[in-house]
Design an enzyme around this catalytic site. Structure first.
Site, PDB file in Angstrom:
ATOM      1  N   GLU A  92      41.866  51.890  36.356  1.00 50.16           N
ATOM      2  CA  GLU A  92      41.115  52.372  37.520  1.00 50.16           C
ATOM      3  C   GLU A  92      41.925  52.149  38.790  1.00 50.16           C
ATOM      4  OE1 GLU A  92      36.588  51.817  35.858  1.00 50.16           O
ATOM      5  OE2 GLU A  92      37.437  50.175  37.003  1.00 50.16           O
ATOM      6  N   CYS A 339      36.673  44.720  45.490  1.00 46.49           N
ATOM      7  CA  CYS A 339      37.518  43.692  44.870  1.00 46.49           C
ATOM      8  C   CYS A 339      36.844  43.087  43.660  1.00 46.49           C
ATOM      9  CB  CYS A 339      37.739  42.533  45.826  1.00 46.49           C
ATOM     10  SG  CYS A 339      38.757  42.934  47.183  1.00 46.49           S
TER      11      CYS A 339
HETATM   12  N1  SAH Z   1      45.605  39.524  40.637  1.00 39.99           N
HETATM   13  C1  SAH Z   1      45.811  39.749  42.018  1.00 39.99           C
HETATM   14  C2  SAH Z   1      45.276  41.074  42.545  1.00 39.99           C
HETATM   15  C3  SAH Z   1      43.924  41.530  42.083  1.00 39.99           C
HETATM   16  S1  SAH Z   1      42.490  40.747  42.703  1.00 39.99           S
HETATM   17  C4  SAH Z   1      45.258  38.594  42.830  1.00 39.99           C
HETATM   18  O1  SAH Z   1      44.662  37.689  42.238  1.00 39.99           O
HETATM   19  O2  SAH Z   1      45.478  38.538  44.029  1.00 39.99           O
HETATM   20  C5  SAH Z   1      42.366  41.171  44.389  1.00 39.99           C
HETATM   21  C6  SAH Z   1      41.464  40.222  45.170  1.00 39.99           C
HETATM   22  O3  SAH Z   1      40.096  40.357  44.788  1.00 39.99           O
HETATM   23  C7  SAH Z   1      41.807  38.752  44.946  1.00 39.99           C
HETATM   24  O4  SAH Z   1      41.908  38.092  46.169  1.00 39.99           O
HETATM   25  C8  SAH Z   1      40.617  38.235  44.155  1.00 39.99           C
HETATM   26  O5  SAH Z   1      40.405  36.868  44.410  1.00 39.99           O
HETATM   27  C9  SAH Z   1      39.503  39.073  44.668  1.00 39.99           C
HETATM   28  N2  SAH Z   1      38.361  39.182  43.755  1.00 39.99           N
HETATM   29  C10 SAH Z   1      38.363  39.134  42.412  1.00 39.99           C
HETATM   30  N3  SAH Z   1      37.102  39.320  41.930  1.00 39.99           N
HETATM   31  C11 SAH Z   1      36.296  39.491  42.999  1.00 39.99           C
HETATM   32  C12 SAH Z   1      34.903  39.771  43.178  1.00 39.99           C
HETATM   33  N4  SAH Z   1      34.100  39.923  42.137  1.00 39.99           N
HETATM   34  N5  SAH Z   1      34.431  39.890  44.434  1.00 39.99           N
HETATM   35  C13 SAH Z   1      35.272  39.797  45.499  1.00 39.99           C
HETATM   36  N6  SAH Z   1      36.582  39.564  45.389  1.00 39.99           N
HETATM   37  C14 SAH Z   1      37.095  39.412  44.162  1.00 39.99           C
END
Ligand code: SAH
Length: 349
Positions: A92, A339
């Site tokens: 996605e 996110c």
């Molecule tokens: N693996 C990488 C990029 C993907 S996640 C990383 O960890 O940075 C991108 C962002 O979304 C990260 O900062 C993560 O902490 C956040 N994130 C993950 N799950 C989330 C959720 N359910 N709600 C809000 N942010 C989330």
């Protein structure tokens, strides 16, 4: 020849294509790249190329090794695409539009993710495989086809970018290849990582000079290791050293992303530890209220979104200590593309 045997052209840099098409003159390669950057999806439509070259390209290369299989749009102008890869698996990608109508493409770097963060949907899927450079670049062009001009790219989709740095580096090189006005500036690209120390040193030494965001979540080591199990191999003290080194080399402000989980990592000790971690670094703290993902639990409790007051107090605690914060909007929620919400059932093989 079916498409699977063809070389995905979007994984190649101009000089690599030139070598493969040798002795083709450089101006022809420039013409091809000009078309590619405009998002063209057929070699036949490259109408300033001789017909035999178009045929040759068509035989040997593919402009799209992946295809859009579903498209979700929402009122806030977010768009999420489900993209089918050549081996039949799905990823996605999305575009989010802000109030200034700036469009940010959020791209995936892996199918699934090995980091297993308890609050993230992709993390709960497990890991399937790395994406190739072409599969990363194609996401951008699929989105561009649907949403025209994209002003920013963030590698915050599915996967941990720094565990696929080779392909990511090639993808960024293709996206930013300097062929005049249509190349994409590195300053408008952000890599978000959960803090892979080896990858941060590698970026510091070898670039690309894009922006860096670290998913800190909390700077309380014990809690962080529980929330981000795979991050245990990248302890905070070592991470901070790596960020110092990175900042010394690249000289750019780093974003610390703190996903806020209701009642969990918004405690006074999370504020204190984050202030402490930020000391000596040039950082902006991006507060991301958790986007709900059904079924995710932590120590037997269902995760929940933080209350407005909880977010405000958290931000105030950091700001009172002189830290800059921004709050990320929840755009994309309506399409399940905010996110941490990527990885619908349909992504599973
Ligand atoms: N693996 C990488 C990029 C993907 S996640 C990383 O960890 O940075 C991108 C962002 O979304 C990260 O900062 C993560 O902490 C956040 N994130 C993950 N799950 C989330 C959720 N359910 N709600 C809000 N942010 C989330």
């Amino acid at each position: 020849m079916n498409n699977n045997n063809k070389i995905p052209i979007l994984g190649l840099l101009p000089h690599e294509l030139k070598t493969m098409l040798s002795p083709l003159p450089s101006f022809r390669v420039d013409q091809i790249y000009h078309w590619i950057r405009r998002g063209i999806s057929s070699f036949n439509a490259m109408n300033n190329l001789p017909e035999n070259l178009r045929d040759d390209l068509e035989k040997r290369f593919t402009l799209r090794s992946s295809e859009i299989t579903r498209c979700f749009e929402s009122k806030d102008a977010s768009l999420k695409l489900q993209i089918k890869l050549s081996d039949g698996l799905f990823i996605e990608s999305l575009v989010l539009q802000d109030q200034f109508e700036r469009k940010t493409a959020c791209l995936s770097t892996q199918l699934g993710c090995p980091m297993a963060c308890v609050f993230c949907k992709t993390g709960s899927m497990g890991f399937f495989r790395n994406l190739s450079a072409a599969e990363i670049v194609e996401q951008f062009f699929h989105l561009k086809e649907n949403r025209a001009e994209i002003s920013n790219i963030v590698f915050m989709g599915m996967g941990e970018p720094l565990l696929n740095l080779g392909e990511l580096r090639q993808a960024i090189a293709v996206l930013t290849a300097d062929d005049g006005k249509e190349s994409f500036s590195k300053r408008r690209i952000t890599i978000s990582t959960c803090g892979i120390i080896k990858g941060i040193y590698d970026l510091a030494e070898n670039g690309p000079a894009v922006r860096l965001a670290i998913s800190i979540t909390t700077a309380d080591e014990a809690l962080r290791q529980k929330l981000m199990p795979a991050a245990a191999e990248n302890p905070l003290a070592e991470l901070k050293k790596a960020l110092h080194y990175y900042q010394g080399k690249q000289g750019k402000r780093i974003t610390l992303e703190a996903v806020l989980l209701g009642g969990l990592n918004t405690r006074p000790e999370d504020i204190r530890s984050l202030i402490d971690f930020s000391k000596g670094l040039d950082v902006l703290i991006n507060l991301i209220p958790w986007n709900a993902v059904e079924g995710l639990q932590f120590q037997g409790h269902t995760l929940y979104e933080p209350k407005s007051l909880e977010i405000r107090d958290f931000a105030a605690g950091l700001e009172n200590a002189g830290l800059k914060t921004v709050r990320r909007s929840s755009r994309g929620r309506a399409v399940g593309g905010a996110c941490g919400q990527l990885g619908g059932e349909s992504s599973l093989p």
